[in-house]
Design an enzyme around this catalytic site. Structure first.
Site, PDB file in Angstrom:
ATOM      1  N   ARG A  83      49.032  38.681  35.644  1.00 42.12           N
ATOM      2  CA  ARG A  83      49.382  38.912  36.833  1.00 42.12           C
ATOM      3  C   ARG A  83      47.898  38.089  38.103  1.00 42.12           C
ATOM      4  NH1 ARG A  83      46.933  44.188  39.300  1.00 42.12           N
ATOM      5  NH2 ARG A  83      47.665  43.489  41.300  1.00 42.12           N
ATOM      6  N   HIS A 127      45.156  40.510  47.163  1.00 43.26           N
ATOM      7  CA  HIS A 127      44.294  41.565  46.233  1.00 43.26           C
ATOM      8  C   HIS A 127      42.708  40.683  47.069  1.00 43.26           C
ATOM      9  CE1 HIS A 127      44.059  42.992  42.276  1.00 43.26           C
ATOM     10  NE2 HIS A 127      41.938  43.584  42.801  1.00 43.26           N
ATOM     11  N   GLU A 173      46.718  47.444  46.113  1.00 44.42           N
ATOM     12  CA  GLU A 173      45.647  48.837  46.609  1.00 44.42           C
ATOM     13  C   GLU A 173      45.758  49.148  47.650  1.00 44.42           C
ATOM     14  OE1 GLU A 173      42.315  49.600  43.460  1.00 44.42           O
ATOM     15  OE2 GLU A 173      43.828  49.908  41.683  1.00 44.42           O
ATOM     16  N   ASN A 301      48.457  50.839  39.777  1.00 46.88           N
ATOM     17  CA  ASN A 301      47.769  50.682  39.068  1.00 46.88           C
ATOM     18  C   ASN A 301      47.031  52.133  38.429  1.00 46.88           C
ATOM     19  OD1 ASN A 301      47.885  47.940  40.240  1.00 46.88           O
ATOM     20  ND2 ASN A 301      45.491  47.680  40.537  1.00 46.88           N
ATOM     21  N   TYR A 303      44.134  54.585  36.339  1.00 52.42           N
ATOM     22  CA  TYR A 303      43.172  54.559  35.916  1.00 52.42           C
ATOM     23  C   TYR A 303      43.155  55.779  35.186  1.00 52.42           C
ATOM     24  CZ  TYR A 303      42.249  49.304  37.351  1.00 52.42           C
ATOM     25  OH  TYR A 303      42.784  48.418  36.921  1.00 52.42           O
ATOM     26  N   GLU A 362      47.977  47.015  36.677  1.00 51.76           N
ATOM     27  CA  GLU A 362      46.722  47.339  35.768  1.00 51.76           C
ATOM     28  C   GLU A 362      46.435  48.776  34.979  1.00 51.76           C
ATOM     29  OE1 GLU A 362      43.325  46.962  38.530  1.00 51.76           O
ATOM     30  OE2 GLU A 362      44.432  45.811  39.953  1.00 51.76           O
TER      31      GLU A 362
HETATM   32  C1  GBH Z   1      41.465  48.548  40.660  1.00 50.24           C
HETATM   33  O1  GBH Z   1      40.405  49.566  41.713  1.00 50.24           O
HETATM   34  C2  GBH Z   1      40.684  46.955  41.648  1.00 50.24           C
HETATM   35  O2  GBH Z   1      42.486  46.224  41.335  1.00 50.24           O
HETATM   36  C3  GBH Z   1      40.610  45.999  41.042  1.00 50.24           C
HETATM   37  O3  GBH Z   1      40.024  44.737  41.212  1.00 50.24           O
HETATM   38  C4  GBH Z   1      39.065  46.229  39.990  1.00 50.24           C
HETATM   39  O4  GBH Z   1      38.497  44.984  39.412  1.00 50.24           O
HETATM   40  C5  GBH Z   1      39.314  47.256  39.149  1.00 50.24           C
HETATM   41  O5  GBH Z   1      40.082  48.256  39.116  1.00 50.24           O
HETATM   42  C6  GBH Z   1      37.954  48.124  38.349  1.00 50.24           C
HETATM   43  O6  GBH Z   1      37.638  48.763  38.807  1.00 50.24           O
HETATM   44  O7  GBH Z   1      32.326  51.881  44.854  1.00 50.24           O
HETATM   45  O8  GBH Z   1      32.658  54.239  44.085  1.00 50.24           O
HETATM   46  O9  GBH Z   1      33.256  53.812  45.616  1.00 50.24           O
HETATM   47  C7  GBH Z   1      41.009  50.588  41.238  1.00 50.24           C
HETATM   48  C8  GBH Z   1      40.511  51.988  41.581  1.00 50.24           C
HETATM   49  C9  GBH Z   1      39.182  52.429  43.920  1.00 50.24           C
HETATM   50  C10 GBH Z   1      38.442  51.808  41.554  1.00 50.24           C
HETATM   51  C11 GBH Z   1      37.693  51.563  44.081  1.00 50.24           C
HETATM   52  C12 GBH Z   1      37.106  52.032  41.759  1.00 50.24           C
HETATM   53  C13 GBH Z   1      35.375  51.744  43.864  1.00 50.24           C
HETATM   54  C14 GBH Z   1      34.791  53.363  43.627  1.00 50.24           C
HETATM   55  N1  GBH Z   1      39.039  51.598  42.813  1.00 50.24           N
HETATM   56  N2  GBH Z   1      36.724  52.178  43.137  1.00 50.24           N
HETATM   57  S1  GBH Z   1      32.826  53.025  45.150  1.00 50.24           S
END
Ligand code: GBH
Length: 456
Positions: A83, A127, A173, A301, A303, A362
């Site tokens: 992807r 993205h 996202e 996605n 996490y 993801e």
């Molecule tokens: C994904 O976001 C993204 O799609 C990808 O590009 C990224 O590299 C990956 O996850 C890992 O992070 O800056 O402290 O305010 C996951 C969801 C939402 C998690 C934004 C991190 C930042 C919080 N993300 N969050 S902050």
């Protein structure tokens, strides 16, 4: 039905697909090459103080020039799907609306190389790297003009790649780029809009998704499939009893009201609209139809859980339980380690919306990833993370939840947005001075998983 039910507790369905993921701005670099126009992330990362260590994506992983050797890394992992995202401003660099042939050529070459190596390309159209001219001209996602422009861009990509790319994700996202970019002001374009304006931005985002779904269908063959990659909010029943599970399902519809719920149901929940008081977003019935255009699959996605839920005797029927201060996280402080999020995300999406096909677009862990003197990376925490999360995914598929594949985030360390290069998710470590890639121990682990189609 029974062919899909696997009865041991490690194996995945026989046709399950394993892969990795990246995104254009995070890996490509070559930010001024071959006629690429600037995006809001170029502008944002070039402003001192926005990104840790003032890192930028100017060079990133130099994937633009190194995609061939990086595809060999995917092959080494024995993965069969990949992807990636397309940089909108490579293809439409400026306000003239004229496509840049060299921009689409890069993706033509990338796709051909993937196919020649037996890897199926899954392309994401957005993205987060909005062309800067759309931000300047229309205030970006504040305007429906941007939604329309996204539809035109989707049509162009489908016409040019749809003969070889059979799977598209529209937008990655919504929640992240809208709430953080237009609400909290910490992501590009760095705006802090009030709630009623944000409601409109969210609506314009899902409208863009719907227009792109229709544009892809109208401009490619019947064998092309389309969906989105959503980081849905995930309600996990804090104790897995019947009443909490029921409560978590109720919560899911509400906490995803502005994105997944409206996309899959074609309407906003009453509670969501009420929350705006006198200033709800402006939309028409016709737009709701576009937004809820039928999808072939839903990408998730996943996490961490966002909401821990307990049943309650109140109007909503649920209560949100706080995360303990000591709740474990990865090196990303937002990333609570709770593998059951993967089970509940997929299970709820099937049970609530009857979705017939899903991908995990993801999932991954950030770790400290120290390189030893002989360039080994013993990321044993990532292996443990994967084993536990994949066990929960296996639990879902073994119950018949229709997840067709999994993309690990990410193939390699890359530009982690405001964290720059300081936070690493890769299966491969990258030395950003030399652009050398080094497999972590987790790469070996993931190869075993992909090869044996089971949790190891
Ligand atoms: C994904 O976001 C993204 O799609 C990808 O590009 C990224 O590299 C990956 O996850 C890992 O992070 O800056 O402290 O305010 C996951 C969801 C939402 C998690 C934004 C991190 C930042 C919080 N993300 N969050 S902050």
């Amino acid at each position: 039905k029974s062919d899909h039910l696997i009865l041991d507790n490690t194996s995945f369905p026989a046709d399950f697909l394993w892969g990795t993921a990246t995104a254009a701005y995070q890996v490509e670099g070559a930010y001024k090459e071959d006629g690429r126009g600037l995006s809001i992330w170029d502008t944002f990362s070039h402003i001192k103080g926005n990104i840790k260590n003032n890192d930028t994506g100017d060079v990133a992983n130099d994937f633009y020039h190194r995609y061939k050797s990086d595809i060999q890394l995917m092959k080494d992992l024995n993965t069969k799907i990949f992807r990636f995202s397309i940089s909108w401003s490579r293809i439409f660099p400026d306000a003239t609306g004229k496509p840049n042939q060299k921009g689409i050529d890069f993706y033509n070459k990338l796709v051909d190389e993937l196919l020649a190596n037996g890897i199926q390309p899954f392309a994401t159209l957005y993205h987060w790297d909005l062309p800067q001219y759309l931000q300047d001209k229309y205030k970006g996602w504040e305007s429906k003009e941007t939604s329309k422009a996204f539809g035109d861009y989707a049509a162009y990509v489908a016409r040019n790649l749809g003969d070889r790319v059979k799977n598209f994700f529209t937008i990655n996202e919504f929640r992240t780029f809208i709430e953080l970019g237009y609400g909290a002001g910490v992501f590009a374009p760095g705006l802090k809009l009030p709630e009623e304006k944000l409601g409109q931005v969210r609506h314009n985002g899902v409208l863009a998704h719907g227009l792109a779904v229709q544009a892809i269908r109208a401009n490619s063959g019947a064998d092309v499939k389309v969906g989105l990659a959503d980081n849905l909010s995930i309600a996990v029943p804090v104790i897995e009893n019947e009443k909490n599970i029921k409560a978590a399902k109720i919560a899911m519809r509400e906490i995803n009201a502005s994105y997944l719920t409206v996309i899959l149901e074609g309407k906003y929940t009453e509670n969501y609209l009420k929350s705006f008081g006198k200033n709800p977003p402006k939309f028409t019935e016709e737009e709701l139809k576009i937004i809820s255009s039928p999808l072939d699959f839903v990408g998730l996605n996943v996490y961490n859980p966002t909401h821990l839920i307990e049943a309650a005797d109140n109007k909503l029927g649920y209560e949100v339980i706080p995360f303990a201060k000591s709740f474990p996280t990865t090196t990303s402080k937002w990333e609570y380690i709770a593998p059951e999020a993967l089970y509940w995300a997929t299970k709820h999406v099937k049970d609530i919306w009857n979705v017939k096909e899903m991908y995990i677009t993801e999932n991954g862990s950030s770790s400290t990833d120290e390189r030893t003197a002989d360039n080994k990376i013993y990321d044993t925490d990532r292996i443990s993370f994967l084993r536990n999360y994949l066990t929960q995914l296996q639990r879902a598929t073994s119950e018949g939840v229709p997840v067709k594949g999994y993309f690990y985030w990410s193939l390699m360390d890359n530009f982690e947005w405001t964290s720059g290069y300081s936070i690493t998710f890769g299966l491969y470590n990258v030395d950003f001075k030399t652009q050398k890639r080094f497999p972590k121990l987790s790469a070996e682990y993931y190869k075993e998983v992909a090869t044996n189609n089971k949790v190891m």
